[in-house]
Write a protein that holds these residues in place. Structure first.
Motif, PDB file in Angstrom:
ATOM      1  N   GLU A 222      43.624  37.127  45.024  1.00 50.97           N
ATOM      2  CA  GLU A 222      43.726  36.334  43.796  1.00 50.97           C
ATOM      3  C   GLU A 222      42.328  35.971  43.272  1.00 50.97           C
ATOM      4  O   GLU A 222      42.069  36.008  42.069  1.00 50.97           O
ATOM      5  N   ALA A 223      41.439  35.653  44.188  1.00 52.20           N
ATOM      6  CA  ALA A 223      40.064  35.286  43.801  1.00 52.20           C
ATOM      7  C   ALA A 223      39.355  36.467  43.147  1.00 52.20           C
ATOM      8  O   ALA A 223      38.618  36.300  42.179  1.00 52.20           O
ATOM      9  N   ARG A 224      39.596  37.666  43.670  1.00 55.79           N
ATOM     10  CA  ARG A 224      38.950  38.861  43.106  1.00 55.79           C
ATOM     11  C   ARG A 224      39.400  39.072  41.670  1.00 55.79           C
ATOM     12  O   ARG A 224      38.598  39.334  40.778  1.00 55.79           O
ATOM     13  N   ARG A 225      40.698  38.939  41.445  1.00 59.11           N
ATOM     14  CA  ARG A 225      41.217  39.117  40.071  1.00 59.11           C
ATOM     15  C   ARG A 225      40.625  38.060  39.138  1.00 59.11           C
ATOM     16  O   ARG A 225      40.264  38.342  38.006  1.00 59.11           O
ATOM     17  N   ALA A 226      40.552  36.838  39.653  1.00 57.70           N
ATOM     18  CA  ALA A 226      40.027  35.748  38.823  1.00 57.70           C
ATOM     19  C   ALA A 226      38.602  36.056  38.381  1.00 57.70           C
ATOM     20  O   ALA A 226      38.238  35.851  37.225  1.00 57.70           O
ATOM     21  N   TRP A 227      37.796  36.592  39.296  1.00 58.17           N
ATOM     22  CA  TRP A 227      36.400  36.879  38.966  1.00 58.17           C
ATOM     23  C   TRP A 227      36.310  37.943  37.864  1.00 58.17           C
ATOM     24  O   TRP A 227      35.554  37.799  36.906  1.00 58.17           O
ATOM     25  N   THR A 228      37.132  38.994  38.013  1.00 56.84           N
ATOM     26  CA  THR A 228      37.155  40.054  36.996  1.00 56.84           C
ATOM     27  C   THR A 228      37.490  39.456  35.626  1.00 56.84           C
ATOM     28  O   THR A 228      36.829  39.730  34.625  1.00 56.84           O
ATOM     29  N   GLU A 229      38.531  38.631  35.592  1.00 51.03           N
ATOM     30  CA  GLU A 229      39.012  38.112  34.309  1.00 51.03           C
ATOM     31  C   GLU A 229      38.043  37.096  33.704  1.00 51.03           C
ATOM     32  O   GLU A 229      37.799  37.106  32.500  1.00 51.03           O
ATOM     33  N   LEU A 230      37.477  36.248  34.525  1.00 58.53           N
ATOM     34  CA  LEU A 230      36.497  35.282  34.011  1.00 58.53           C
ATOM     35  C   LEU A 230      35.292  36.016  33.434  1.00 58.53           C
ATOM     36  O   LEU A 230      34.769  35.652  32.383  1.00 58.53           O
ATOM     37  N   SER A 231      34.868  37.075  34.117  1.00 57.15           N
ATOM     38  CA  SER A 231      33.702  37.833  33.653  1.00 57.15           C
ATOM     39  C   SER A 231      33.968  38.465  32.300  1.00 57.15           C
ATOM     40  O   SER A 231      33.097  38.477  31.432  1.00 57.15           O
ATOM     41  N   LEU A 232      35.189  38.996  32.142  1.00 51.87           N
ATOM     42  CA  LEU A 232      35.558  39.618  30.861  1.00 51.87           C
ATOM     43  C   LEU A 232      35.383  38.622  29.709  1.00 51.87           C
ATOM     44  O   LEU A 232      34.998  38.995  28.606  1.00 51.87           O
ATOM     45  N   PHE A 233      35.671  37.363  29.979  1.00 48.28           N
ATOM     46  CA  PHE A 233      35.542  36.347  28.923  1.00 48.28           C
ATOM     47  C   PHE A 233      34.148  35.708  28.896  1.00 48.28           C
ATOM     48  O   PHE A 233      33.936  34.699  28.227  1.00 48.28           O
ATOM     49  N   GLU A 234      33.227  36.299  29.643  1.00 49.31           N
ATOM     50  CA  GLU A 234      31.837  35.816  29.689  1.00 49.31           C
ATOM     51  C   GLU A 234      31.729  34.373  30.153  1.00 49.31           C
ATOM     52  O   GLU A 234      30.844  33.631  29.732  1.00 49.31           O
ATOM     53  N   VAL A 235      32.685  33.976  30.996  1.00 54.23           N
ATOM     54  CA  VAL A 235      32.585  32.666  31.640  1.00 54.23           C
ATOM     55  C   VAL A 235      31.923  32.934  32.988  1.00 54.23           C
ATOM     56  O   VAL A 235      32.414  33.726  33.782  1.00 54.23           O
ATOM     57  N   SER A 236      30.795  32.308  33.208  1.00 54.54           N
ATOM     58  CA  SER A 236      29.958  32.672  34.334  1.00 54.54           C
ATOM     59  C   SER A 236      30.435  32.032  35.639  1.00 54.54           C
ATOM     60  O   SER A 236      30.661  30.829  35.705  1.00 54.54           O
ATOM     61  N   CYS A 237      30.590  32.860  36.696  1.00 55.44           N
ATOM     62  CA  CYS A 237      30.822  32.323  38.040  1.00 55.44           C
ATOM     63  C   CYS A 237      29.462  32.297  38.710  1.00 55.44           C
ATOM     64  O   CYS A 237      28.727  33.279  38.636  1.00 55.44           O
ATOM     65  N   ASP A 238      29.101  31.200  39.340  1.00 57.30           N
ATOM     66  CA  ASP A 238      27.778  31.205  39.977  1.00 57.30           C
ATOM     67  C   ASP A 238      27.855  31.194  41.497  1.00 57.30           C
ATOM     68  O   ASP A 238      26.834  31.361  42.151  1.00 57.30           O
ATOM     69  N   ALA A 239      29.053  31.026  42.082  1.00 63.74           N
ATOM     70  CA  ALA A 239      29.155  31.058  43.544  1.00 63.74           C
ATOM     71  C   ALA A 239      30.614  31.152  43.971  1.00 63.74           C
ATOM     72  O   ALA A 239      31.527  30.856  43.203  1.00 63.74           O
ATOM     73  N   VAL A 240      30.787  31.581  45.217  1.00 60.63           N
ATOM     74  CA  VAL A 240      32.104  31.580  45.851  1.00 60.63           C
ATOM     75  C   VAL A 240      32.013  30.617  47.025  1.00 60.63           C
ATOM     76  O   VAL A 240      31.009  30.599  47.733  1.00 60.63           O
ATOM     77  N   VAL A 241      33.033  29.785  47.182  1.00 66.05           N
ATOM     78  CA  VAL A 241      33.067  28.878  48.326  1.00 66.05           C
ATOM     79  C   VAL A 241      34.135  29.377  49.283  1.00 66.05           C
ATOM     80  O   VAL A 241      35.299  29.520  48.902  1.00 66.05           O
ATOM     81  N   MET A 242      33.734  29.690  50.518  1.00 67.22           N
ATOM     82  CA  MET A 242      34.701  30.142  51.510  1.00 67.22           C
ATOM     83  C   MET A 242      34.943  28.977  52.453  1.00 67.22           C
ATOM     84  O   MET A 242      34.057  28.565  53.199  1.00 67.22           O
ATOM     85  N   ASN A 243      36.159  28.444  52.383  1.00 64.38           N
ATOM     86  CA  ASN A 243      36.490  27.199  53.081  1.00 64.38           C
ATOM     87  C   ASN A 243      37.294  27.475  54.349  1.00 64.38           C
ATOM     88  O   ASN A 243      37.872  28.537  54.507  1.00 64.38           O
ATOM     89  N   ARG A 244      37.319  26.485  55.228  1.00 67.82           N
ATOM     90  CA  ARG A 244      38.080  26.550  56.482  1.00 67.82           C
ATOM     91  C   ARG A 244      37.563  27.643  57.411  1.00 67.82           C
ATOM     92  O   ARG A 244      38.342  28.432  57.954  1.00 67.82           O
ATOM     93  N   ILE A 245      36.251  27.682  57.572  1.00 67.13           N
ATOM     94  CA  ILE A 245      35.637  28.684  58.434  1.00 67.13           C
ATOM     95  C   ILE A 245      35.543  28.147  59.861  1.00 67.13           C
ATOM     96  O   ILE A 245      35.009  27.057  60.093  1.00 67.13           O
ATOM     97  N   LEU A 246      36.083  28.922  60.810  1.00 68.70           N
ATOM     98  CA  LEU A 246      36.021  28.525  62.222  1.00 68.70           C
ATOM     99  C   LEU A 246      34.570  28.541  62.685  1.00 68.70           C
ATOM    100  O   LEU A 246      33.820  29.445  62.333  1.00 68.70           O
ATOM    101  N   PRO A 247      34.176  27.583  63.495  1.00 68.43           N
ATOM    102  CA  PRO A 247      32.794  27.600  64.002  1.00 68.43           C
ATOM    103  C   PRO A 247      32.590  28.765  64.971  1.00 68.43           C
ATOM    104  O   PRO A 247      33.556  29.279  65.546  1.00 68.43           O
ATOM    105  N   ASP A 248      31.325  29.162  65.152  1.00 66.58           N
ATOM    106  CA  ASP A 248      31.022  30.305  66.022  1.00 66.58           C
ATOM    107  C   ASP A 248      31.496  30.095  67.461  1.00 66.58           C
ATOM    108  O   ASP A 248      31.811  31.067  68.151  1.00 66.58           O
TER     109      ASP A 248
END
Ligand SMILES: Nc1ncnc2c1ncn2[C@@H]1O[C@H](COP(=O)(O)OP(=O)(O)O)[C@@H](O)[C@H]1O
Ligand SMILES: [Mg+2]
Length: 392
Positions: A222-248
């Motif tokens: 879903e995130a990948r599609r969102a990025w494609t579509e936002l870009s088409l409308f020239e709305v800038s994404c400046d970062a991706v936040v990856m949440n709930r990451i297990l510690p090493d």
């Protein structure tokens, strides 16, 4: 004034991340406002404070608000809405249903943005963070000014012409509710001033969307599609936040080992797909990440060396360039796939459709006279070529 909107699938951690971002910025001395634009408001729960439709201070330099869409719809577009309610009721529709219907699809998103725009213009804040509703609503939110403007700019003059001729006559013979001048005034104000202002705000270099995701297949897709579509409308994404990451440390625990390995794979996949956007990682907490202190720690892990309000990446925009004897348009569409794409040129407009999203671009005069020769994907861009089809 810096504006950041957080989006992503439901439950991935948008509200938590938005709150953590705002708290870190406020701690660094930025005058910050965090806005909940998701009608399932949970910002108050996350901040562990009572928040409502009026701004309240929740910490030094930090205010919060939960936008009440119904209030905003009436404030910005009251006459139009009232007229629609009358019209629907006249057709025999129940009053409550009529009110629901008159909240036109997308109206919620537009009024939310209008509220944000007012805060932005107030000059009181250095930084506004918006906690958006799940992805689809956000995409409607950021693409709607474009679409609404086009629809209204066709409908309004038509409507006006018809009513200037028909209304005076019709008032005498039918009881059908007819739009009064205040309806046109509201609609005109919305079209000519507000939607344009929103359009400019959304494509302003100081505005960014950040996509929140977790290491799960459906969430990432879903995130990948969102990025494609936002870009088409020239709305800038400046970062991706990856949440709930297990510690090493989890890599050594028999129970978590496999989970951790899969997560490492997905981290790499996300970094590769979203390059050159930075991917910020946010650790899985052993308890819910609520309250100012815990959120501040969460924000510190997330941003590391980065400032929470920095523009973390600059997105490309639509460009027109010469190509041989003709021209080409280069449209940012990272991650697009040709089988979901439709590209067409009608007179001086180029229409690009991906899934349910459609962008209509006005072509410069020199290109409007040419034919569309073809379209192809080249890395993160859609390249559309124009020239004379007969080679002349
Ligand atoms: N990194 C994390 N570790 C542990 N729990 C989290 C984390 N991020 C979010 N949560 C919890 O997950 C739930 C959903 O988070 P929330 O921020 O409300 O998501 P969204 O706004 O995307 O629906 C909440 O109960 C929240 O406290
Ligand atoms: Mg939320």
């Amino acid at each position: 004034m810096r504006l950041v909107l957080y989006t992503g699938k439901g439950g991935v951690g948008k509200t938590t991340t938005a709150a953590a971002t705002a708290i870190r910025a406020a701690e660094a001395g930025r005058r910050t406002l965090v806005v909940s634009a998701d009608s399932a408001h949970s910002l108050g729960d996350v901040l562990e404070q009572r928040i409502g439709p009026e701004r309240v201070e929740v910490a030094p330099n930090l205010e919060a608000i939960e936008v009440d869409v119904r209030v905003e719809v009436i404030r910005h577009w009251g006459h139009v809405q009232q007229f629609l309610v009358e019209l629907f009721r006249y057709q025999g529709i129940d009053a409550i249903v009529a009110e629901e219907l008159a909240l036109l699809p997308g109206a919620e998103e537009v009024v939310t943005l209008l509220a944000v725009e007012e805060f932005a213009l107030s000059g009181v804040y250095d930084f506004i963070v918006v906690d958006c509703a799940p992805t689809d609503a956000t995409l409607r939110l950021v693409t709607l000014p474009d679409i609404a403007e086009r629809t209204l700019s066709v409908l309004l003059p038509l409507f006006e012409t018809i009513s200037s001729v028909a209304v005076p006559l019709a008032r005498k013979i039918v009881s059908l509710p007819l739009p009064g001048s205040e309806v046109f005034r509201d609609a005109d104000e919305l079209l000519n001033r507000q939607l344009r202002a929103l359009q400019q705000r959304l494509t302003n270099p100081q505005t960014s969307v950040r996509i929140v995701l977790t290491p799960e297949r459906m969430v990432i897709d879903e995130a990948r599609r969102a990025w494609t579509e936002l870009s088409l409308f020239e709305v800038s994404c400046d970062a991706v936040v990856m949440n709930r990451i297990l510690p090493d440390e989890a890599s050594d625990e028999p129970f978590f080992e496999e989970w951790w390995r899969l997560q490492e794979e997905r981290k790499r996949e996300v970094e590769e797909f979203f390059a050159p956007l930075p991917v910020l990682f946010s650790p899985l907490q052993d308890d819910e990440a609520t309250g100012l202190e815990r959120l501040s720690r969460q924000g510190a892990c997330l941003f590391g060396e980065h400032e929470p309000d920095a523009v973390l990446s600059v997105a490309p925009r639509v460009r027109f360039e010469r190509e041989g004897d003709g021209y080409r348009a280069s449209v940012p569409m990272p991650g697009a796939s040709l089988d979901r794409l439709d590209v067409a040129k009608i007179d001086d407009e180029l229409t690009i459709t991906t899934g349910v999203r459609r962008r209509v671009l006005k072509l410069p005069r020199s290109i409007a006279l040419l034919d569309l020769l073809g379209a192809r994907l080249d890395g993160p861009s859609l390249i559309v070529s124009f020239g004379s089809a007969d080679g002349a």
